[in-house]
Design a protein around this motif. Structure first.
Motif, PDB file in Angstrom:
ATOM      1  N   MET A  89      -3.399  -7.293   5.055  1.00 17.40           N
ATOM      2  CA  MET A  89      -2.947  -5.988   5.527  1.00 17.40           C
ATOM      3  C   MET A  89      -1.578  -6.081   6.195  1.00 17.40           C
ATOM      4  N   LEU A  90      -1.377  -7.134   6.982  1.00 15.81           N
ATOM      5  CA  LEU A  90      -0.129  -7.295   7.725  1.00 15.81           C
ATOM      6  C   LEU A  90       0.912  -8.098   6.949  1.00 15.81           C
ATOM      7  N   ASP A  91       0.479  -8.699   5.823  1.00 17.35           N
ATOM      8  CA  ASP A  91       1.345  -9.515   4.990  1.00 17.35           C
ATOM      9  C   ASP A  91       1.998 -10.636   5.794  1.00 17.35           C
ATOM     10  N   ARG A  92       1.175 -11.340   6.558  1.00 20.15           N
ATOM     11  CA  ARG A  92       1.674 -12.449   7.358  1.00 20.15           C
ATOM     12  C   ARG A  92       0.512 -13.340   7.769  1.00 20.15           C
ATOM     13  N   ALA A  93       0.831 -14.580   8.129  1.00 15.74           N
ATOM     14  CA  ALA A  93      -0.186 -15.482   8.639  1.00 15.74           C
ATOM     15  C   ALA A  93      -0.588 -15.056  10.047  1.00 15.74           C
ATOM     16  N   LEU A  94      -1.815 -15.345  10.406  1.00 10.74           N
ATOM     17  CA  LEU A  94      -2.305 -15.043  11.747  1.00 10.74           C
ATOM     18  C   LEU A  94      -2.071 -16.244  12.653  1.00 10.74           C
ATOM     19  N   PRO A  95      -1.822 -16.024  13.932  1.00  9.06           N
ATOM     20  CA  PRO A  95      -1.512 -17.152  14.831  1.00  9.06           C
ATOM     21  C   PRO A  95      -2.608 -18.190  14.917  1.00  9.06           C
ATOM     22  N   GLU A 114      -1.178 -14.333  21.532  1.00 14.31           N
ATOM     23  CA  GLU A 114      -0.703 -15.709  21.518  1.00 14.31           C
ATOM     24  C   GLU A 114       0.823 -15.763  21.387  1.00 14.31           C
ATOM     25  N   GLU A 115       1.381 -14.903  20.546  1.00 16.47           N
ATOM     26  CA  GLU A 115       2.827 -14.903  20.332  1.00 16.47           C
ATOM     27  C   GLU A 115       3.562 -14.246  21.494  1.00 16.47           C
ATOM     28  N   MET A 116       2.980 -13.227  22.085  1.00  9.71           N
ATOM     29  CA  MET A 116       3.616 -12.569  23.222  1.00  9.71           C
ATOM     30  C   MET A 116       3.741 -13.522  24.402  1.00  9.71           C
ATOM     31  N   LEU A 117       2.741 -14.367  24.609  1.00  9.78           N
ATOM     32  CA  LEU A 117       2.788 -15.301  25.729  1.00  9.78           C
ATOM     33  C   LEU A 117       3.717 -16.473  25.441  1.00  9.78           C
ATOM     34  N   ALA A 118       3.765 -16.901  24.187  1.00  8.59           N
ATOM     35  CA  ALA A 118       4.644 -18.014  23.829  1.00  8.59           C
ATOM     36  C   ALA A 118       6.110 -17.600  23.840  1.00  8.59           C
ATOM     37  N   ASP A 153      -6.954 -14.352  18.840  1.00  5.03           N
ATOM     38  CA  ASP A 153      -7.955 -15.142  18.142  1.00  5.03           C
ATOM     39  C   ASP A 153      -9.334 -14.546  18.435  1.00  5.03           C
ATOM     40  N   PRO A 154     -10.080 -14.126  17.399  1.00  3.59           N
ATOM     41  CA  PRO A 154     -11.341 -13.430  17.653  1.00  3.59           C
ATOM     42  C   PRO A 154     -12.400 -14.303  18.316  1.00  3.59           C
ATOM     43  N   VAL A 155     -12.327 -15.623  18.147  1.00  3.74           N
ATOM     44  CA  VAL A 155     -13.276 -16.491  18.853  1.00  3.74           C
ATOM     45  C   VAL A 155     -12.945 -16.508  20.345  1.00  3.74           C
ATOM     46  N   ALA A 156     -11.671 -16.672  20.684  1.00  2.00           N
ATOM     47  CA  ALA A 156     -11.267 -16.624  22.087  1.00  2.00           C
ATOM     48  C   ALA A 156     -11.572 -15.256  22.688  1.00  2.00           C
ATOM     49  N   ARG A 157     -11.380 -14.205  21.904  1.00  2.88           N
ATOM     50  CA  ARG A 157     -11.683 -12.861  22.396  1.00  2.88           C
ATOM     51  C   ARG A 157     -13.170 -12.712  22.687  1.00  2.88           C
ATOM     52  N   ALA A 158     -14.028 -13.260  21.804  1.00  2.88           N
ATOM     53  CA  ALA A 158     -15.473 -13.184  21.997  1.00  2.88           C
ATOM     54  C   ALA A 158     -15.899 -13.904  23.268  1.00  2.88           C
ATOM     55  N   VAL A 159     -15.327 -15.067  23.510  1.00  4.07           N
ATOM     56  CA  VAL A 159     -15.644 -15.819  24.731  1.00  4.07           C
ATOM     57  C   VAL A 159     -15.240 -15.016  25.965  1.00  4.07           C
ATOM     58  N   SER A 160     -14.063 -14.412  25.930  1.00  2.74           N
ATOM     59  CA  SER A 160     -13.595 -13.608  27.056  1.00  2.74           C
ATOM     60  C   SER A 160     -14.475 -12.378  27.256  1.00  2.74           C
ATOM     61  N   ASN A 161     -14.910 -11.760  26.171  1.00  2.96           N
ATOM     62  CA  ASN A 161     -15.791 -10.593  26.237  1.00  2.96           C
ATOM     63  C   ASN A 161     -17.124 -10.969  26.885  1.00  2.96           C
ATOM     64  N   TRP A 162     -17.687 -12.121  26.464  1.00  2.00           N
ATOM     65  CA  TRP A 162     -18.928 -12.614  27.077  1.00  2.00           C
ATOM     66  C   TRP A 162     -18.735 -12.842  28.572  1.00  2.00           C
ATOM     67  N   SER A 163     -17.623 -13.480  28.933  1.00  2.00           N
ATOM     68  CA  SER A 163     -17.346 -13.763  30.340  1.00  2.00           C
ATOM     69  C   SER A 163     -17.224 -12.480  31.148  1.00  2.00           C
ATOM     70  N   GLN A 187      -9.958  -4.956  22.947  1.00  2.00           N
ATOM     71  CA  GLN A 187     -10.475  -5.381  24.229  1.00  2.00           C
ATOM     72  C   GLN A 187     -10.343  -6.884  24.400  1.00  2.00           C
ATOM     73  N   ARG A 188     -10.110  -7.296  25.648  1.00  2.00           N
ATOM     74  CA  ARG A 188     -10.000  -8.708  26.021  1.00  2.00           C
ATOM     75  C   ARG A 188      -8.909  -9.427  25.225  1.00  2.00           C
ATOM     76  N   SER A 189      -7.804  -8.722  25.021  1.00  2.00           N
ATOM     77  CA  SER A 189      -6.680  -9.288  24.272  1.00  2.00           C
ATOM     78  C   SER A 189      -5.372  -9.171  25.046  1.00  2.00           C
ATOM     79  N   GLY A 190      -5.474  -9.187  26.363  1.00  2.28           N
ATOM     80  CA  GLY A 190      -4.274  -9.133  27.185  1.00  2.28           C
ATOM     81  C   GLY A 190      -3.651  -7.768  27.298  1.00  2.28           C
ATOM     82  N   THR A 191      -4.432  -6.721  27.069  1.00  2.00           N
ATOM     83  CA  THR A 191      -3.845  -5.378  27.084  1.00  2.00           C
ATOM     84  C   THR A 191      -3.561  -4.875  28.498  1.00  2.00           C
ATOM     85  N   THR A 192      -4.235  -5.407  29.509  1.00  2.00           N
ATOM     86  CA  THR A 192      -3.894  -5.027  30.884  1.00  2.00           C
ATOM     87  C   THR A 192      -2.518  -5.576  31.240  1.00  2.00           C
ATOM     88  N   TRP A 193      -2.275  -6.825  30.854  1.00  3.63           N
ATOM     89  CA  TRP A 193      -0.934  -7.404  31.011  1.00  3.63           C
ATOM     90  C   TRP A 193       0.090  -6.587  30.236  1.00  3.63           C
TER      91      TRP A 193
END
Length: 247
Positions: free
Chosen positions: A234-240, A171-175, A98-108, A11-17
Motif C-alpha cells: 500500500m505504501l510502496d516501501r519497506a517497513l522499518p 522508529e524513523e521519527m525517533l532515529a 512495529d506491531p509486536v512492540a505495539r502489542a507489548v506496549s498495549n498489554w503493559s 494506539q501505543r505508537s508514540g502519538t502522545t509524543w
C-alpha cells in the motif's frame, strides 16, 4: 473556513509524543483538553462543526491549523463517514510502529490500568486464538486487542480511500527527529520549526512484561506477515521492522 487535520492512530505508537511536537508549532492549535482524547467522531449521530470548533479550539487564533489526536479513530469503521460529514476532507496523520512492540506496549498499558491480569506471554498466546470479550461501557475500544490493532492495512485503507493521508513510523521519527519537518511541510505550515523537547515517547507504560520466547515471537511475526506485506504494498516501501518488501 478553518483547516483541520486528525491524528487517528495507531494506539501505543508514540502519538502522545507526536501530539506534543505538533502542539509546539506556532501555527497549529491542537484540541483542548487533549486528555482524555476527544473521540468526537466515535459517537453515533451528526457532529456540528461550529460546536466542535467552539468546544475544542477556543484557544486557536485566526488562520491556525486545527488538529485533533484520537487514536481510536483508526480502527473505527464509522468514524471516516462522520469526519467527512463534519469536516469535509481534512488531512489525516497516521503514526505506526512495529506491531509486536505495539502489542507489548498495549498489554503493559492495560496492566497499568488494572484491566489486564495475565502475563504478557499468556495474554498474547490467548489473543492468537481469537479476540477476548470486553465491556464497551467501560472503554470505547477493546483493551485486549493487542494483535488485531497491529494489523494496520485494513484499518488504514478506509482512511486512504476518503482523505489525504500521511503515514509515518515511530522508529524513523525517533532515529531522525528532523523528520517532523516533513510532516509540518505536508500539513502546510512552516517546515523549519523544531519544537524540541523530549526525543522519546511520553505517556510510556511502566509495567515490564516477561520476555517473549523465540517460539511465541515467531508465531507473532507469522500472524502479522500478511498484514505487513499488504501495508508495504500500500505504501510502496519497506517497513522499518522488516528488511525487504514482501512480494
Amino acid at each position: 473556513m478553518p483547516r483541520h487535520f486528525l491524528v487517528v492512530g495507531a494506539q501505543r505508537s508514540g502519538t502522545t509524543w507526536l501530539h506534543d511536537q505538533l502542539a509546539g508549532h506556532p501555527r497549529i492549535a491542537m484540541a483542548r483538553p487533549a486528555t482524555p482524547e476527544p473521540k468526537v467522531f466515535l459517537s453515533p449521530g451528526p457532529v456540528d462543526a461550529d460546536a466542535y470548533r467552539a468546544r475544542f479550539f477556543g484557544h486557536a487564533r485566526e488562520g491556525d491549523l486545527l488538529g485533533e489526536k484520537s487514536t481510536s479513530y483508526l480502527e473505527s469503521e464509522s468514524a471516516p463517514d462522520r469526519v467527512a460529514e463534519t469536516l469535509g476532507e481534512p488531512q489525516i496523520v497516521v503514526q505506526l510502529r512495529d506491531p509486536v512492540a505495539r502489542a507489548v506496549s498495549n498489554w503493559s498499558f492495560s496492566r497499568d490500568h488494572g484491566v489486564e491480569t495475565r502475563s504478557l506471554s499468556e495474554a498474547l498466546r490467548a489473543n492468537l486464538e481469537g479476540p477476548a470479550p470486553w465491556d464497551p461501557a467501560s472503554s470505547s475500544v477493546s483493551p485486549f486487542a493487542y494483535l488485531e490493532r497491529g494489523r494496520y492495512a485494513d484499518d488504514l485503507a478506509r482512511w486512504c480511500d476518503r482523505f489525504p493521508v500521511h503515514v509515518q513510523f515511530l522508529e524513523e521519527m525517533l532515529a531522525e527527529p528532523d523528520r517532523i519537518g516533513t510532516l509540518f511541510g505536508w500539513l502546510g505550515v512552516d517546515d523549519g520549526v523544531r519544537p524540541g523537547g523530549d526525543e522519546a515517547p511520553v505517556n510510556a507504560s511502566s509495567t515490564v512484561g516477561d520476555e517473549l520466547d523465540d517460539d511465541l515471537l515467531s508465531q507473532l511475526r507469522d500472524y502479522f506477515a500478511d498484514s505487513d506485506a499488504a501495508l508495504a504494498r500500500m505504501l510502496d516501501r519497506a517497513l522499518p521492522w522488516t528488511d525487504r518488501l514482501t512480494p
